[in-house]
Design a protein around this motif. Structure first.
Motif, PDB file in Angstrom:
ATOM      1  N   PRO A 143       0.825  -1.221   0.000  1.00 50.26           N
ATOM      2  CA  PRO A 143       0.000   0.000   0.000  1.00 50.26           C
ATOM      3  C   PRO A 143       0.850   1.258   0.000  1.00 50.26           C
ATOM      4  O   PRO A 143       0.528   2.229  -0.700  1.00 50.26           O
ATOM      5  N   GLU A 144       1.953   1.238   0.774  1.00 45.42           N
ATOM      6  CA  GLU A 144       2.834   2.402   0.809  1.00 45.42           C
ATOM      7  C   GLU A 144       3.466   2.641  -0.564  1.00 45.42           C
ATOM      8  O   GLU A 144       3.575   3.777  -1.038  1.00 45.42           O
ATOM      9  N   GLY A 145       3.907   1.523  -1.207  1.00 47.75           N
ATOM     10  CA  GLY A 145       4.538   1.648  -2.510  1.00 47.75           C
ATOM     11  C   GLY A 145       3.586   2.164  -3.571  1.00 47.75           C
ATOM     12  O   GLY A 145       3.970   2.971  -4.439  1.00 47.75           O
ATOM     13  N   GLU A 146       2.338   1.699  -3.534  1.00 49.74           N
ATOM     14  CA  GLU A 146       1.349   2.161  -4.515  1.00 49.74           C
ATOM     15  C   GLU A 146       1.088   3.657  -4.340  1.00 49.74           C
ATOM     16  O   GLU A 146       0.997   4.399  -5.330  1.00 49.74           O
ATOM     17  N   LEU A 147       0.958   4.112  -3.098  1.00 49.08           N
ATOM     18  CA  LEU A 147       0.718   5.535  -2.849  1.00 49.08           C
ATOM     19  C   LEU A 147       1.917   6.368  -3.274  1.00 49.08           C
ATOM     20  O   LEU A 147       1.766   7.435  -3.880  1.00 49.08           O
TER      21      LEU A 147
END
Length: 370
Positions: free
Chosen positions: A11-15
């Motif tokens: 999720p952090e990488g996608e954001l």
């Protein structure tokens, strides 16, 4: 090395990828969500490595401004590895903060508006009166170990060395699976996922017992795992609750002389009375006192166990406190009184006997006036 393109996006990488792919300032929702995810984790890192809440907040602000600024400018080459980038930023910033006061002013002046994009979750707190009530139900030794471990956040070796215990004894008393600390921490159902850190490992990490490699690995894990971060928050809240309970005068315990010295170094106004064996000493408490201590000198060399028998003129019944902790090298037993209770009592006399088995090794009398 694993190719970043083959990684399952977090999720952090996608954001982070969304922010990096957008024009500067055009992905505010993604920035807010990334802030909510990472800011509490950065603050935990700061609390562990800086041991100061204000400094941890400074670290959080500096790192999060830096992260979003670098994502906006396209300077993060692998946005999907943003957690690793944040860990590196935390390490470098802590090094800078330790060598000189933060250089965050320029970044905050230029990009301070970024800090208003999202609120982060409020840290848990434990009511200090409930913490004190739980501590009161523990044995004398358990209460002392919990107090000295969490108030100063000291490793087992330090606590053991001042209480005549082994580090193993201290670790047995304090983990939450043991009944002593289990009473102090309300825990939900175990999530049971093997990827999560064991609580004992988190406790050792927080108290500074892990080696450099383990500390680094846990740092990285916590920056990517909110479940373990929530457990660490509970630990931090417990330590805060213990400190607040002691500051409110709600904890009575036998402690090491070094603990009293540490309280004074923290700025507490300590009133203490040394009571020679066989003597009677007048005592009292003043409005500005923070800590009240009685010192009972005794020959403690070679003793494995000491009990204390206490009787006051307010209650004829004797109370035997079994297996009290003591520092044999100091040659004294040190009692830290429940100051809030003492302030409510009328004038009275306190008789104390220290016993090795049934052999009396010291008799002491305190005459408390108001």
């Amino acid at each position: 090395m694993e190719d970043a393109s083959t990684l399952t996006p977090s999720p952090e990488g996608e954001l982070a990828g969304c922010i990096a792919a957008s024009s500067p300032g055009q992905a505010l929702e993604a920035e807010a969500r990334l802030y909510r995810l990472l800011a509490p984790r950065v603050r935990r890192y700061g609390l562990r490595h800086l041991r100061d809440a204000d400094a941890a907040s400074d670290l959080m602000q500096h790192v999060m401004v830096l992260v979003i600024e670098r994502l906006r400018s396209g300077d993060v080459r692998e946005p999907q590895r943003i957690v690793s980038f944040v860990l590196g930023a935390c390490r470098m910033t802590v090094l800078e903060m330790r060598s000189r006061q933060a250089r965050r002013e320029a970044l905050l002046e230029q990009h301070g508006e970024l800090l208003a994009i999202a609120d982060i979750a409020v840290e848990p707190r434990h009511d200090h009166e409930r913490v004190a009530a739980c501590l009161e139900r523990l044995s004398e030794r358990e209460r002392s170990v919990i107090l000295m471990s969490f108030y100063e956040e000291r490793p087992a070796e330090d606590v053991a060395g001042t209480l005549g215990l082994s580090p193993g004894n201290v670790r047995v008393i304090r983990p939450p699976r043991h009944r002593a600390a289990a009473r102090l921490r309300r825990r939900g159902e175990e999530r049971g996922m093997s990827a999560h850190l064991e609580f004992d490992g988190l406790l050792a990490y927080w108290l500074g017992e892990t080696d450099e490699a383990s500390t680094s690995a846990i740092d990285e894990h916590l920056l990517g795992c909110d479940a373990c971060g929530a457990q660490l928050d509970e630990l931090i809240a417990l330590a805060r609750g213990v400190r607040e309970a002691l500051a409110a005068g709600l904890i009575g315990a036998f402690v090491a002389p070094a603990f009293v010295a540490a309280l004074a170094q923290r700025g507490a106004k300590v009133r203490e009375y040394r009571v020679p064996p066989g003597a009677s000493v007048a005592c009292g408490v003043a409005p500005g006192d923070d800590v009240l201590v009685a010192r009972y000198p005794a020959r403690l060399e070679g003793l494995q166990r000491v009990d204390a028998v206490v009787q006051t003129s307010l209650d004829a019944a004797e109370r035997r406190l079994e297996d009290i902790p003591f520092d044999a090298a100091s040659g004294e037993v040190v009692w830290l009184a429940r100051l809030a209770l003492v302030r409510t009592l009328p004038a009275h006399r306190i008789h104390v006997r220290l016993l090795a088995g049934e052999r009396v090794i010291g008799r002491y009398t305190l005459d408390h006036s108001v």
